[in-house]
Design an enzyme around this catalytic site. Structure first.
Site, PDB file in Angstrom:
ATOM      1  N   ARG A  83     -52.797  74.589 -72.536  1.00 33.85           N
ATOM      2  CA  ARG A  83     -52.012  73.952 -73.595  1.00 33.85           C
ATOM      3  C   ARG A  83     -52.242  74.625 -74.955  1.00 33.85           C
ATOM      4  O   ARG A  83     -51.365  74.621 -75.804  1.00 33.85           O
ATOM      5  CB  ARG A  83     -52.324  72.445 -73.641  1.00 33.85           C
ATOM      6  CG  ARG A  83     -53.725  72.109 -74.018  1.00 33.85           C
ATOM      7  CD  ARG A  83     -54.123  70.711 -73.576  1.00 33.85           C
ATOM      8  NE  ARG A  83     -54.352  70.640 -72.125  1.00 33.85           N
ATOM      9  CZ  ARG A  83     -54.711  69.539 -71.477  1.00 33.85           C
ATOM     10  NH1 ARG A  83     -54.850  68.406 -72.122  1.00 33.85           N
ATOM     11  NH2 ARG A  83     -54.909  69.560 -70.174  1.00 33.85           N
ATOM     12  N   LYS A 137     -65.919  76.311 -64.552  1.00 32.04           N
ATOM     13  CA  LYS A 137     -65.542  75.733 -63.266  1.00 32.04           C
ATOM     14  C   LYS A 137     -66.572  76.149 -62.221  1.00 32.04           C
ATOM     15  O   LYS A 137     -67.279  77.153 -62.401  1.00 32.04           O
ATOM     16  CB  LYS A 137     -64.189  76.301 -62.810  1.00 32.04           C
ATOM     17  CG  LYS A 137     -62.982  75.822 -63.584  1.00 32.04           C
ATOM     18  CD  LYS A 137     -61.716  76.470 -63.001  1.00 32.04           C
ATOM     19  CE  LYS A 137     -60.489  76.207 -63.834  1.00 32.04           C
ATOM     20  NZ  LYS A 137     -60.048  74.818 -63.846  1.00 32.04           N
TER      21      LYS A 137
HETATM   22  N1  BES Z   1     -55.511  76.205 -64.703  1.00 31.75           N
HETATM   23  C1  BES Z   1     -56.103  74.938 -64.660  1.00 31.75           C
HETATM   24  C2  BES Z   1     -55.318  73.944 -63.830  1.00 31.75           C
HETATM   25  C3  BES Z   1     -55.302  74.199 -62.358  1.00 31.75           C
HETATM   26  C4  BES Z   1     -56.415  73.947 -61.598  1.00 31.75           C
HETATM   27  C5  BES Z   1     -54.146  74.621 -61.767  1.00 31.75           C
HETATM   28  C6  BES Z   1     -56.353  74.165 -60.236  1.00 31.75           C
HETATM   29  C7  BES Z   1     -54.082  74.818 -60.403  1.00 31.75           C
HETATM   30  C8  BES Z   1     -55.197  74.577 -59.643  1.00 31.75           C
HETATM   31  C9  BES Z   1     -56.226  74.363 -66.072  1.00 31.75           C
HETATM   32  O1  BES Z   1     -56.476  75.277 -67.061  1.00 31.75           O
HETATM   33  C10 BES Z   1     -57.378  73.426 -66.011  1.00 31.75           C
HETATM   34  O2  BES Z   1     -58.465  73.884 -65.917  1.00 31.75           O
HETATM   35  N2  BES Z   1     -57.086  72.145 -66.037  1.00 31.75           N
HETATM   36  C11 BES Z   1     -58.064  71.144 -65.951  1.00 31.75           C
HETATM   37  C12 BES Z   1     -58.065  70.437 -67.255  1.00 31.75           C
HETATM   38  C13 BES Z   1     -59.202  69.522 -67.404  1.00 31.75           C
HETATM   39  C14 BES Z   1     -60.470  70.242 -67.687  1.00 31.75           C
HETATM   40  C15 BES Z   1     -58.885  68.643 -68.556  1.00 31.75           C
HETATM   41  C16 BES Z   1     -57.696  70.187 -64.819  1.00 31.75           C
HETATM   42  O3  BES Z   1     -56.530  69.826 -64.702  1.00 31.75           O
HETATM   43  O4  BES Z   1     -58.593  69.863 -64.040  1.00 31.75           O
HETATM   44 MN    MN Z   2     -58.600  75.607 -67.328  1.00 33.22          MN
END
Ligand code: BES
Ligand code: MN
Ligand code: MN
Length: 477
Positions: free
Chosen positions: A329, A255
């Site tokens: 997941r 990220k």
């Molecule tokens: N923990 C994150 C989701 C998240 C991001 C929660 C920001 C709260 C605030 C999760 O593990 C993630 O990274 N999700 C990604 C998935 C994507 C890469 C498919 C998302 O939702 O952007």
């Molecule tokens: Mn993630």
């Protein structure tokens, strides 16, 4: 937590005298107080100093509005406003004069105490106005014994919410997976059984998806199992599973710096499980419930999982990794499977901060609810309304299931072709649920506030507490 006493006699000590009252009762106040309120028509909480026999007292009058249109949520909000005002003085005792109110006065007290939570143990420097002065609350009521008794379960619930907030707020250098699990051992003192599955145990039982997420980190992953046995018969318990990603850097699919700033909170699901079990144990609730918490740190490294890897889950199903940032997941999949394999639950609910898309869909107003049972869905919706932790049902189904089809494995961990990634995540989890009642709560948008500095909300503890109170408790002897 601010200590609270209940009495039916007017105390002697020096205090702030808070007088919440309905519109209908305001005319019983002194002309001076009525005038003070008339001059501040927009303020729900009016703070005045009164001189009487050379003695100055501070009084706070709170407008509850008309009795008919007063709601639990409004009373809780007023409680929080009341405390904000009370803190502005330097008195240390808050007298809550509930003599014109009934049992619903407890909503004000709940709002006051819930809003008093701070995460300050790492601060050594405070400005004068940041200090909290109120050290004690005295509830004055003609039914003080009754209020005291009815407040006991609420007090347990609040302690669970505070515990959940405290755990989730801890920084990732302090609460890395093993430290988190070790911290949970303190729950043994209130009768919760705490078992930790270490990395080697996870290898033995084949939780390879969860282990895979942790491979890029120096901190080994682990799973914490919390058991509260409030019934003689502990068969077919309720199981609650929480995502405890102590830090989510995204892994090799790293990220950017901005989203990483929020990812110490990616363990919010874990906090809900721990907080809920704590409240139930403190309340000695007659229920058998098990919490499963998957603790892991998602980091990039030479050993980390890579896009293209194919991993085998505990269930035997294989997953093609498409994006290492869709790690929640993977953690939940193994925890869900483990929970069903080991405990034959009646109902299983998982919570995690899984997808930005759920947040994009519902904002911070609702958690996303994905559920395979109409009955459980409506129970959770109803509990949402009672608790204020609102949930909104979102769809699963064939359209989303197709997104995770993989040509090389049983599924892939990301639905790349189209939007609706949140539905694809829920469909992914569904593959790890046998034929039992199951709900998945995506709490990505509701676990922390983006608008003020308070951070975590503790969302989910009250929701599940109220779900249990309304649906699962046999009459307490
Ligand atoms: N923990 C994150 C989701 C998240 C991001 C929660 C920001 C709260 C605030 C999760 O593990 C993630 O990274 N999700 C990604 C998935 C994507 C890469 C498919 C998302 O939702 O952007
Ligand atoms: Mn993630
Ligand atoms: Mn995550």
């Amino acid at each position: 937590m601010i200590p609270t006493e209940f009495t039916d006699t007017f105390p002697e000590e020096e205090f702030i005298w808070a007088r919440p009252m309905y519109e209908e009762k305001i005319e019983e106040l002194s002309p001076f107080l009525q005038e003070a309120m008339r001059r501040k028509p927009c303020d729900a909480v009016v703070d005045v100093l009164i001189e009487e026999k050379n003695f100055i007292t501070r009084q706070i009058v709170c407008k509850l509005g008309e009795k008919q249109s007063s709601t639990k949520q409004k009373r809780e909000e007023l409680g929080s406003l009341l405390l904000q005002k009370a803190h502005l003085g330097n008195e240390s005792i808050l007298l809550l004069d509930f003599r014109t109110l009934g049992n619903e006065a407890l909503d004000l007290l709940t709002g006051i105490i819930l809003s008093s939570w701070r995460f300050e143990q790492y601060r050594t420097i405070f400005k004068a106005e940041e200090k909290s002065h109120i050290k004690k609350i005295i509830v004055l009521s003609n039914i003080s014994e009754l209020l005291k008794r009815d407040f006991e379960p609420i007090h347990a619930m609040i302690q669970g919410v505070f515990y959940s907030k405290a755990l989730t707020s801890e920084p990732p250098n302090i609460l890395y997976p093993l430290a988190y699990a070790e911290r949970l051992k303190e729950l043994e003192t209130i009768g919760i059984e705490v078992e930790i599955l270490h990395e080697k145990d996870l290898h033995t039982i084949g939780m390879t998806a969860l282990l895979g997420v942790g491979m890029g980190s120096n901190q080994p992953p682990c799973v914490a199992i919390l058991k509260w046995n409030g019934r003689k018969d502990s068969s077919n318990p309720i199981v609650i599973v929480g995502k405890g990603v102590c830090f989510d850097s995204g892994g090799l699919c790293l990220k950017g710096p901005l989203p990483q700033r929020e990812m110490k909170w990616d363990k919010a699901g874990a906090g809900v499980v721990a907080g809920l079990l704590k409240s139930l144990a403190l309340n000695r609730s007659p229920i058998s419930i098990i919490g499963i918490i998957g603790l892991v740190e998602n980091m990039p490294d030479g050993k980390a999982i890579k896009p293209g890897d194919i991993i085998k889950t505990m269930s035997g199903q294989t997953i093609e990794i498409v994006d290492t940032d869709a790690e929640g997941r993977l953690v939940l999949a193994d925890c869900l499977w483990f929970a069903q394999d080991k405990f034959q639950p009646k109902t299983i609910i998982d919570l995690g901060t899984l997808t930005m898309e759920t947040f994009a869909t519902l904002g911070s107003a609702y958690a996303g609810l994905y559920c395979n049972s109409a009955q459980l869905r409506s129970q959770l919706e109803a509990a949402g309304k009672i608790s204020g932790d609102l949930v909104w049902p979102l769809p699963m189904g064939e359209y989303y299931a197709k997104q995770i089809q993989s040509p090389v494995a049983d599924m892939k961990n990301l639905g790349v072709e189209s939007w609706g990634e949140n539905g694809a995540a829920a469909e992914f989890l569904r593959r790890f649920v046998k034929t039992i009642e199951w709900a998945h709560l995506d709490i990505a948008g509701v676990s922390w506030t983006r608008t003020d500095s308070k951070g975590v909300t503790g969302f989910g503890v009250r929701l599940l507490w109220d779900w249990i109170q309304s649906n699962l408790l046999e009459i307490k002897e």
